[in-house]
Scaffold this active site. Structure first.
Site, PDB file in Angstrom:
ATOM      1  N   ARG A 269       0.816  -1.213   0.000  1.00  0.00           N
ATOM      2  CA  ARG A 269       0.000   0.000   0.000  1.00  0.00           C
ATOM      3  C   ARG A 269       0.852   1.266   0.000  1.00  0.00           C
ATOM      4  O   ARG A 269       0.934   1.967  -0.972  1.00  0.00           O
ATOM      5  CB  ARG A 269      -0.973   0.016   1.186  1.00  0.00           C
ATOM      6  CG  ARG A 269      -2.037  -1.071   1.131  1.00  0.00           C
ATOM      7  CD  ARG A 269      -3.151  -0.660   0.195  1.00  0.00           C
ATOM      8  NE  ARG A 269      -4.310  -1.517   0.308  1.00  0.00           N
ATOM      9  CZ  ARG A 269      -5.427  -1.343  -0.389  1.00  0.00           C
ATOM     10  NH1 ARG A 269      -5.521  -0.340  -1.229  1.00  0.00           N
ATOM     11  NH2 ARG A 269      -6.452  -2.156  -0.255  1.00  0.00           N
ATOM     12  N   ASN A 297      -1.140 -10.571   7.246  1.00  0.00           N
ATOM     13  CA  ASN A 297      -1.589 -11.174   5.988  1.00  0.00           C
ATOM     14  C   ASN A 297      -0.882 -10.570   4.776  1.00  0.00           C
ATOM     15  O   ASN A 297      -0.836 -11.188   3.708  1.00  0.00           O
ATOM     16  CB  ASN A 297      -3.110 -11.042   5.838  1.00  0.00           C
ATOM     17  CG  ASN A 297      -3.579  -9.602   5.753  1.00  0.00           C
ATOM     18  OD1 ASN A 297      -3.358  -8.818   6.670  1.00  0.00           O
ATOM     19  ND2 ASN A 297      -4.229  -9.241   4.661  1.00  0.00           N
ATOM     20  N   HIS A 298      -0.293  -9.380   4.937  1.00  0.00           N
ATOM     21  CA  HIS A 298       0.442  -8.773   3.824  1.00  0.00           C
ATOM     22  C   HIS A 298       1.899  -9.201   3.757  1.00  0.00           C
ATOM     23  O   HIS A 298       2.601  -8.801   2.823  1.00  0.00           O
ATOM     24  CB  HIS A 298       0.335  -7.246   3.875  1.00  0.00           C
ATOM     25  CG  HIS A 298      -0.902  -6.727   3.224  1.00  0.00           C
ATOM     26  ND1 HIS A 298      -0.961  -6.312   1.924  1.00  0.00           N
ATOM     27  CD2 HIS A 298      -2.163  -6.582   3.711  1.00  0.00           C
ATOM     28  CE1 HIS A 298      -2.186  -5.921   1.627  1.00  0.00           C
ATOM     29  NE2 HIS A 298      -2.936  -6.067   2.701  1.00  0.00           N
ATOM     30  N   ARG A 394     -13.969 -10.581   3.888  1.00  0.00           N
ATOM     31  CA  ARG A 394     -12.683 -10.572   3.180  1.00  0.00           C
ATOM     32  C   ARG A 394     -12.550 -11.763   2.243  1.00  0.00           C
ATOM     33  O   ARG A 394     -11.667 -11.776   1.376  1.00  0.00           O
ATOM     34  CB  ARG A 394     -11.523 -10.593   4.181  1.00  0.00           C
ATOM     35  CG  ARG A 394     -11.463  -9.368   5.085  1.00  0.00           C
ATOM     36  CD  ARG A 394     -10.288  -9.490   6.036  1.00  0.00           C
ATOM     37  NE  ARG A 394     -10.269  -8.453   7.043  1.00  0.00           N
ATOM     38  CZ  ARG A 394      -9.613  -7.298   6.935  1.00  0.00           C
ATOM     39  NH1 ARG A 394      -8.944  -7.037   5.842  1.00  0.00           N
ATOM     40  NH2 ARG A 394      -9.632  -6.415   7.916  1.00  0.00           N
ATOM     41  N   HIS A 421      -5.028  -5.178  11.720  1.00  0.00           N
ATOM     42  CA  HIS A 421      -5.724  -5.671  10.522  1.00  0.00           C
ATOM     43  C   HIS A 421      -6.872  -4.800  10.031  1.00  0.00           C
ATOM     44  O   HIS A 421      -7.345  -4.993   8.923  1.00  0.00           O
ATOM     45  CB  HIS A 421      -6.223  -7.091  10.841  1.00  0.00           C
ATOM     46  CG  HIS A 421      -6.645  -7.930   9.685  1.00  0.00           C
ATOM     47  ND1 HIS A 421      -5.965  -7.977   8.485  1.00  0.00           N
ATOM     48  CD2 HIS A 421      -7.688  -8.797   9.546  1.00  0.00           C
ATOM     49  CE1 HIS A 421      -6.552  -8.836   7.691  1.00  0.00           C
ATOM     50  NE2 HIS A 421      -7.610  -9.346   8.291  1.00  0.00           N
TER      51      HIS A 421
END
Length: 490
Positions: A269, A297-298, A394, A421
């Protein structure tokens, strides 16, 4: 006019009024979307859908708003509904393909891009997306065909750091005698703030050394906070380097007396992810027992491929280093337990009530995150206000209610959980009777959300104290500058 005709006319006028109101709600939602207030946009699109549930465009518009908030599962569902109503609604195929790409479902996404190409064969944007998606599918198939995990050579083993040349014109910080020092870290931060790169040799040295450190750690790490001391927990940073530096200015640099835990999603991002991760890894090397990092999770290949980190690493360094980052991320711990009473993970809790801390300790984390099970849910799950569990918007993990949190805490003799998150207006949120705390440390997320960032401090009493802060200026490089072109939404 007969009674039946009058009734039909009244009914038609009523339908027209309802559809007019739905269109007004859609237009209001569009304005919220343009203002990047995506939650409000979703709410108004939903109201429009409730009034007029047969309009494909309403679902398509809500789908892109869900994509903006990373609710990929909900985005897929809305695209499905739009296409169910109108198979010729091309934007629906785009939306669904984009969401499936983000979920790592490349073959499924490719089918939608193929459909688009049949209709828009001469569309340059459509062709570019189709070709890039096809390339990824072919690459994945090739990697699977040649992979033999037991014999796979690590990037670490291919590096010749001793003979890697430091050019005469390099004037940045240097690692002396192979060890990261506080002086080096201070110089590194100043160097990166001035928009200069750390030399690739020292970047590789940090990665190789932190790779060795992380491999020695368990999947669930125990942290002890002594009496009359301070411990800080930070949430998502997402490549916002200048906001990371601001945390250190507010709360002090990491040290043995000022320990930190960073709770995942360090990269993607934001377009200064390389600067963020090298700084965090440097402090991990400097204070291995007082600086902690958990996987988000990234910290995964699919997310990094789509949301910009791989593109950034390749731009600032090379593809080999991007591959090494993937290897390093695979060894990041999944969660931490503070004083045996507070569990900290990036995402949240589980799809069943039987999971224990011992089960978490047994998880083999040296892999890409799966799409189900304990590891997946630690990285992806979210809390919900109502009891029970729900399917995640999600598309991965679960949504869990206050009763689920209570059951987990009692079963494992814990006080509360901390997770990250999710963007929160103040940078944090206390839910489930203050037993489920969210902390998010990237203010004005993606330069558009307007949220504050926050961090949590506590002592041995484990009472959380929250500090919120605003975003600070950064160089004029837009977020997602290095992201995949597949994320050009239509």
């Amino acid at each position: 006019m007969g009674d039946q005709q009058k009734a039909n006319k009244d009914s038609s006028q009523e339908i027209d009024e309802v559809q007019k109101k739905a269109e007004e709600l859609k237009n209001t939602a569009n304005e919220y979307f343009k203002a990047q207030k995506f939650d409000s946009a979703i709410d108004h699109y939903s109201q429009a859908i409730e009034l007029h549930p047969c309009c494909a465009a309403y679902y398509g518009n809500r789908s892109i708003a869900y994509l903006k908030t990373e609710c990929f599962g909900a985005a897929v569902c809305d695209a499905d509904k739009a296409l169910e109503l109108d198979r010729s609604y091309i934007k629906g195929y785009y939306r669904r393909a984009t969401a499936n790409m983000a979920l790592g479902k490349f073959k499924v996404a490719l089918k939608d891009y193929e459909t688009v190409m049949k209709v828009r064969a001469n569309d340059k944007d459509a062709k570019a997306k189709y070709q890039e998606c096809k390339k990824i599918v072919q690459m994945k198939a090739f990697e699977k065909a040649i992979s033999v995990d037991s014999n796979k050579c690590s990037v670490v083993d291919t590096l010749d750091l001793v003979n890697m040349i430091i050019e005469d014109e390099y004037e940045g910080p240097t690692i002396q005698d192979g060890k990261v020092t506080l002086e080096f870290m201070k110089a590194l931060i100043d160097h990166l703030k001035s928009e200069k790169k750390l030399h690739r040799k020292y970047a590789y040295m940090i990665l190789v050394q932190v790779f060795s450190v992380l491999k020695t750690l368990p999947s669930l790490c125990e942290i002890t906070v002594p009496e009359k001391s301070k411990f800080t927990v930070c949430g998502d940073i997402h490549g916002q380097f200048y906001d990371l530096v601001n945390i250190f200015e507010i709360n002090g640099l990491p040290s043995e007396q000022n320990p930190y835990l960073f709770n995942g999603d360090f990269v993607d991002r934001g377009s200064f992810s390389v600067e963020v991760i090298l700084t965090l890894f440097g402090f991990k090397l400097l204070y291995p027992n007082h600086f902690f990092m958990a996987r988000g999770n990234h910290e995964s290949e699919t997310m990094n491929q789509m949301y910009g980190f791989f593109g950034e690493v390749k731009s600032k360094y090379n593809a080999q280093m991007a591959e090494l980052f993937t290897e390093v991320y695979n060894w990041l711990p999944l969660c931490h337990c503070i004083n045996s009473k507070v569990l900290v993970m990036h995402g949240g809790l589980f799809s069943n009530d039987e999971v224990t801390l011992e089960d978490i300790k047994k998880v083999d984390r040296n892999r890409q995150p799966p799409d189900s099970g304990i590891m997946c849910e630690l990285l992806w799950s979210d809390p919900q206000p109502q009891k029970g569990r729900s399917q995640s918007k999600r598309g991965v993990g679960v949504q869990f209610g206050p009763d689920v949190t209570d059951t987990f805490l009692k079963k494992n003799d814990l006080k509360y959980i901390i997770r990250s998150h999710e963007v929160k207006p103040e940078g944090y949120e206390e839910a489930h009777n203050k037993k489920c705390i969210t902390v998010f440390s990237a203010p004005n997320y993606c330069d558009q959300m307007g949220n504050k960032g926050a961090f949590i401090t506590m002592s041995s009493d484990l009472e959380p104290k929250f500090t919120s802060y605003e975003a600070v200026p950064h160089p004029k490089i837009r977020p997602m500058a290095y992201a995949s072109s597949l994320f050009g939404f239509m």
